[in-house]
Design a protein around this motif. Structure first.
Motif, PDB file in Angstrom:
ATOM      1  N   VAL A   1      37.275  65.307  69.607  1.00  0.00           N
ATOM      2  CA  VAL A   1      37.011  64.267  70.968  1.00  0.00           C
ATOM      3  C   VAL A   1      36.485  63.353  70.899  1.00  0.00           C
ATOM      4  O   VAL A   1      35.484  63.046  69.669  1.00  0.00           O
TER       5      VAL A   1
ATOM      6  N   LYS B   1      34.881  60.061  73.139  1.00  0.00           N
ATOM      7  CA  LYS B   1      34.606  59.298  74.378  1.00  0.00           C
ATOM      8  C   LYS B   1      33.590  58.269  74.223  1.00  0.00           C
ATOM      9  O   LYS B   1      33.247  58.030  73.371  1.00  0.00           O
ATOM     10  N   ASP B   2      34.011  57.398  75.058  1.00  0.00           N
ATOM     11  CA  ASP B   2      32.637  56.367  76.182  1.00  0.00           C
ATOM     12  C   ASP B   2      32.350  56.672  77.189  1.00  0.00           C
ATOM     13  O   ASP B   2      33.072  57.457  78.076  1.00  0.00           O
TER      14      ASP B   2
ATOM     15  N   THR C   1      36.498  57.752  78.969  1.00  0.00           N
ATOM     16  CA  THR C   1      37.613  57.707  78.198  1.00  0.00           C
ATOM     17  C   THR C   1      37.500  58.635  78.141  1.00  0.00           C
ATOM     18  O   THR C   1      36.129  58.840  77.076  1.00  0.00           O
ATOM     19  N   THR C   2      38.060  59.981  77.516  1.00  0.00           N
ATOM     20  CA  THR C   2      38.409  60.697  76.806  1.00  0.00           C
ATOM     21  C   THR C   2      39.373  60.570  76.309  1.00  0.00           C
ATOM     22  O   THR C   2      40.411  61.249  76.427  1.00  0.00           O
TER      23      THR C   2
ATOM     24  N   THR D   1      42.237  60.087  80.489  1.00  0.00           N
ATOM     25  CA  THR D   1      41.385  61.775  79.650  1.00  0.00           C
ATOM     26  C   THR D   1      42.763  61.089  78.946  1.00  0.00           C
ATOM     27  O   THR D   1      44.185  61.643  78.893  1.00  0.00           O
TER      28      THR D   1
END
Length: 303
Positions: A37, A39-40, A43-44, A265
């Motif tokens: 994964v 991520k920020d 957003t994923t 996502t």
């Protein structure tokens, strides 16, 4: 046959792959492939290594993978497959060499004999490919044993994910077009195409055991073992690896970085060879200052 060849041959499975032999349905075999994964704040992006052909009864679309997919708004694949007729038309337009010498004459004496023997052993009339470029023959041979060994394209990861995404109304996007993927092969200099074909022929005697080991490593989430097998197969054609693996890994890492600017996502599935080994997508993301994390089962399922 190397995992690299299987992965990149997927775009031609609609056109040239033989069907799996009819057989008694196998008992279900559980698989636990790796998932990452990125991520920020808003957003994923899940990164999943796909296998383009599998045996019926392989169960992988469950647990944390299914949970991640269900959480996602969008499915991203290497390529969105066109229908069979369209794919065959594209293959024919890029794979034929109408003005060159017959394919077999492009090979030296010993490789030519090995090529003809391999085609014959796999039930493919070598004369039928005489007007094709060497890369096309290499692709044809790389997928030829799969049906006989019980693997089926309609059991592959992309097929399952695409069907599930359509049923759920998710957006489906391709990182590349069919023309781009075919172009990676079609624009190779002829010596590299010949090297690709010869390497494919050389690997065929070990296809069953090699492919079984790679599927086992994928199923068990053993990324290092998968990378070791894959890296060994790259030694014969390093120029090809640059074009078909490393450059694309870098491009996809840039795509991921840009996609992080848009909330949402995403479930991204690309050939497992792109997520294992040196210069894989994760390494390319690290170069861009982006961290990836392996998803443990407990983490995602618990939420």
């Amino acid at each position: 046959m190397s995992f690299r060849l299987e992965s990149l041959a997927a775009l031609l499975l609609l056109a040239v792959s033989p069907p799996a032999l009819a057989q008694t349905p196998a008992p279900e075999a559980g698989a636990d492939p790796a998932l990452w994964v990125v991520k920020d704040g808003d957003t994923t992006i899940y990164l999943f290594g796909s296998v383009h052909v599998l045996k019926p009864g392989t169960v992988w679309f469950d647990d944390e993978i299914k949970t991640a997919f269900d959480k996602s708004d969008e499915l991203v694949l290497e390529m969105v497959e066109p229908d069979q007729a369209t794919m065959m038309q594209k293959v024919a337009s890029l794979g034929v060499d109408p003005d060159g010498p017959p394919l077999s004459e492009k090979l030296e004496e010993k490789p030519r004999a090995a090529y003809i023997a391999a085609m014959t052993a796999n039930g493919i009339p070598w004369q039928a490919l005489e007007k094709f470029q060497p890369w096309m023959a290499g692709i044809t041979l790389s997928v030829a044993p799969l049906g006989r060994l019980g693997y089926a394209a309609d059991q592959g990861v992309e097929k399952i994910l695409t069907t599930a995404a359509k049923q759920a109304g998710k957006t489906i996007e391709g990182l590349e077009t069919p023309e781009q993927q075919l172009g990676y092969f079609a624009t190779l200099p002829e010596p590299q195409q010949v090297a690709f074909l010869n390497a494919t022929v050389a690997e065929l005697p070990e296809a069953e055991s090699t492919f079984a080991r790679m599927i086992a490593s994928w199923s068990e989430g053993k990324v290092d073992a998968l990378a070791a097998e894959m890296n060994a197969s790259l030694e014969a054609t390093p120029e090809l690896a640059q074009v078909l693996l490393y450059n694309r890994n870098a491009n996809w890492a840039k795509w991921i970085k840009a996609r992080l600017d848009k909330p949402g996502t995403v479930f991204m599935a690309v050939g497992a060879g792109h997520l294992a080994g040196a210069k894989d997508v994760q390494d390319q993301l690290e170069v861009l200052g982006i961290e990836t994390h392996r998803v443990p089962k407990a983490n995602l399922v618990a939420h």
